[in-house]
Design an enzyme around this catalytic site. Structure first.
Site, PDB file in Angstrom:
ATOM      1  N   ASP A  19       0.842  -1.204   0.000  1.00  0.00           N
ATOM      2  CA  ASP A  19       0.000   0.000   0.000  1.00  0.00           C
ATOM      3  C   ASP A  19       0.876   1.254   0.000  1.00  0.00           C
ATOM      4  O   ASP A  19       0.560   2.254  -0.657  1.00  0.00           O
ATOM      5  CB  ASP A  19      -0.898  -0.038   1.235  1.00  0.00           C
ATOM      6  CG  ASP A  19      -1.889   1.111   1.297  1.00  0.00           C
ATOM      7  OD1 ASP A  19      -2.079   1.785   0.279  1.00  0.00           O
ATOM      8  OD2 ASP A  19      -2.464   1.325   2.374  1.00  0.00           O
ATOM      9  N   HIS A 210      -7.668  -0.380   9.136  1.00  0.00           N
ATOM     10  CA  HIS A 210      -6.628   0.159   8.255  1.00  0.00           C
ATOM     11  C   HIS A 210      -6.853   1.675   8.232  1.00  0.00           C
ATOM     12  O   HIS A 210      -7.709   2.174   7.511  1.00  0.00           O
ATOM     13  CB  HIS A 210      -6.798  -0.462   6.866  1.00  0.00           C
ATOM     14  CG  HIS A 210      -5.799  -0.022   5.860  1.00  0.00           C
ATOM     15  ND1 HIS A 210      -4.822  -0.862   5.366  1.00  0.00           N
ATOM     16  CD2 HIS A 210      -5.612   1.165   5.239  1.00  0.00           C
ATOM     17  CE1 HIS A 210      -4.089  -0.213   4.485  1.00  0.00           C
ATOM     18  NE2 HIS A 210      -4.544   1.018   4.378  1.00  0.00           N
ATOM     19  N   CYS A 243      -0.733  10.401   0.697  1.00  0.00           N
ATOM     20  CA  CYS A 243      -2.175  10.392   0.468  1.00  0.00           C
ATOM     21  C   CYS A 243      -2.410  10.763  -0.983  1.00  0.00           C
ATOM     22  O   CYS A 243      -2.064  11.863  -1.397  1.00  0.00           O
ATOM     23  CB  CYS A 243      -2.864  11.394   1.385  1.00  0.00           C
ATOM     24  SG  CYS A 243      -4.613  11.574   1.007  1.00  0.00           S
ATOM     25  N   ASN A 252      -1.132   6.550   5.204  1.00  0.00           N
ATOM     26  CA  ASN A 252      -1.162   5.424   6.138  1.00  0.00           C
ATOM     27  C   ASN A 252      -0.627   5.783   7.523  1.00  0.00           C
ATOM     28  O   ASN A 252       0.356   6.507   7.655  1.00  0.00           O
ATOM     29  CB  ASN A 252      -0.302   4.293   5.575  1.00  0.00           C
ATOM     30  CG  ASN A 252      -0.940   3.642   4.374  1.00  0.00           C
ATOM     31  OD1 ASN A 252      -2.103   3.276   4.405  1.00  0.00           O
ATOM     32  ND2 ASN A 252      -0.176   3.514   3.291  1.00  0.00           N
TER      33      ASN A 252
END
Ligand code: MG
Length: 313
Positions: A19, A210, A243, A252
Site C-alpha cells: 500500500d 486500516h 495520500c 497510512n
C-alpha cells in the site's frame, strides 16, 4: 471507553511494501524492495504485505511482484501476502508459491468505479469464485473494504452497506477483514459506531482496521478500535504511501507510531521499535524523501541533536 479492557497483544499487519510503495512516485527495484522487507522482518514484523498481482499497467511500482515473492523465505516466521484482483492474479500468486493473498473492494459505488474500474456488485461476483478457489488451493485470503469512514466522491457511507459487504466476504471465506479509512476522515466515536455495527454480525477476531492519518486522527481511531476488542491493526513503515488525494499529506498510519503507543500502554506486538525505526530510515533513504511518521522524525531529530552535542531546550 475503558482503557483497562484493551487487548494484551496486538497483531500489526505491515502494508508499507504494498500500500505504501504503490502510492509513491518513485518505483523501487526488486533488490531495494527486498532490503526493505528484510529490515521489517529483522524488526520482528511477522505479517507483511509484500506486493500486488494487480496488472502492472495500473500499478507499475509493484511490477515484478512474482520475482520478488520467489526470493522470499515463504516457509519462515513471516507470513507474506499480496493483492489479487482476479483469476489471473490468483494464477500468478499460486505460481510463485505465496501462502496468503488479499482481495479488495470499496464500500461506495463511485470509489469502486473510479479506483477499481468495476462496480461493487462486479467485485463481489468476481470474489464469489475467487475466494473459494484460493482457499481450496490452500491460500489464506484477507479482505479489504475501503472508504468505510467516508468516500471522496459520495461523502458519508452507510454503515449498513459496509456490514452487508463485510458479511458477504466473510461468507466467501476470508479469514480476516480489514476496514479502511482510505481518506483519513474518521474520528473515534464514528469508529466505535462502525465497529459496533459490524461486531453484531462478525467476531472481533475476524476484523482489522486500516487507518489513515491524513487529519491526525489515526491513533485516536486505533485506540477506539482497541476499545471495541479489535486486536489487528494495519500500518505502514514510516507512514510510507502519502495520500493520493492530497500531495504531501499523511496517508497510512506509521507503524512506529502505532508500536510506540501500544508498547507505552503495555500492549505487546513482538516488534523491536529501535529496529523498526531503522527500517523506517531505510524506507526514507530508498524512496528519497522524508517520511511523515512522528516517531521516525523524533528519532532522526534526536540523532542529529546528539551528533551536534546540543543540549535540551
Ligand atoms: Mg492505506
Amino acid at each position: 471507553m475503558m482503557l483497562e479492557h484493551l487487548p494484551a497483544r496486538v497483531s500489526v499487519y505491515e502494508v508499507g511494501p504494498r500500500d505504501g510503495l504503490q502510492n509513491e512516485a518513485r518505483a523501487l527495484s526488486v533488490e531495494d524492495r527486498l532490503r526493505l522487507l528484510g529490515a521489517l522482518a529483522a524488526a520482528g514484523e511477522t505479517r507483511i504485505e509484500a506486493g500486488s498481482f494487480v496488472s502492472p499497467r495500473w500499478i507499475p511500482q509493484l511490477a515484478d511482484t512474482d520475482a520478488l515473492i520467489r526470493r522470499l523465505d515463504l516457509g519462515g516466521p513471516v507470513s507474506y501476502s499480496a493483492l489479487v484482483p482476479n483469476r489471473q492474479g490468483l494464477e500468478r500468486a499460486l505460481a510463485c508459491g505465496i501462502r496468503e493473498v488479499a482481495v479488495f473492494l470499496s464500500a461506495s459505488e463511485s470509489h469502486s468505479q473510479k479506483n477499481l474500474r468495476r462496480s461493487v456488485a462486479e467485485a463481489l461476483a468476481t470474489y464469489r469464485d475467487l475466494v473459494p478457489a484460493a482457499t481450496a488451493a490452500g491460500l489464506r485470503v484477507r479482505g479489504y473494504v475501503s472508504v468505510v469512514w467516508g468516500c471522496p466522491y459520495e461523502g458519508a457511507v452507510p454503515v449498513a452497506r459496509v456490514v452487508d459487504i463485510a458479511q458477504a466476504l466473510v461468507e466467501m471465506g476470508v479469514y480476516e477483514l480489514s476496514l479502511g479509512d482510505t481518506i483519513g476522515v474518521g474520528t473515534p466515536r464514528q469508529t466505535e459506531a462502525i465497529l459496533r455495527a459490524l461486531l453484531d454480525r462478525i467476531p472481533a477476531g475476524k476484523l482489522a482496521v486500516h487507518l489513515h492519518d491524513t487529519r491526525g486522527t489515526a491513533l485516536a481511531n486505533a485506540l477506539a478500535a482497541l476499545g471495541c476488542g479489535i486486536a489487528t491493526i494495519d500500518a505502514s513503515v514510516g507512514g510510507l504511501g502519502g495520500c493520493p488525494y492530497a500531495p504531501g499529506a499523511s496517508g497510512n498510519l506509521a507503524t512506529e507510531d502505532l508500536v510506540y503507543m501500544l508498547h507505552g500502554m503495555g500492549i505487546e506486538t513482538g516488534i523491536d521499535l529501535g529496529k523498526l525505526v531503522a527500517a523506517g530510515e531505510l524506507a526514507q533513504a530508498l524512496i528519497g524523501r522524508p517520511l511523515h511518521g512522528k516517531v521516525l522524525q523524533a528519532a532522526s531529530g534526536e540523532r542529529i541533536r546528539k551528533s551536534q552535542g546540543g543540549a535540551d531546550a
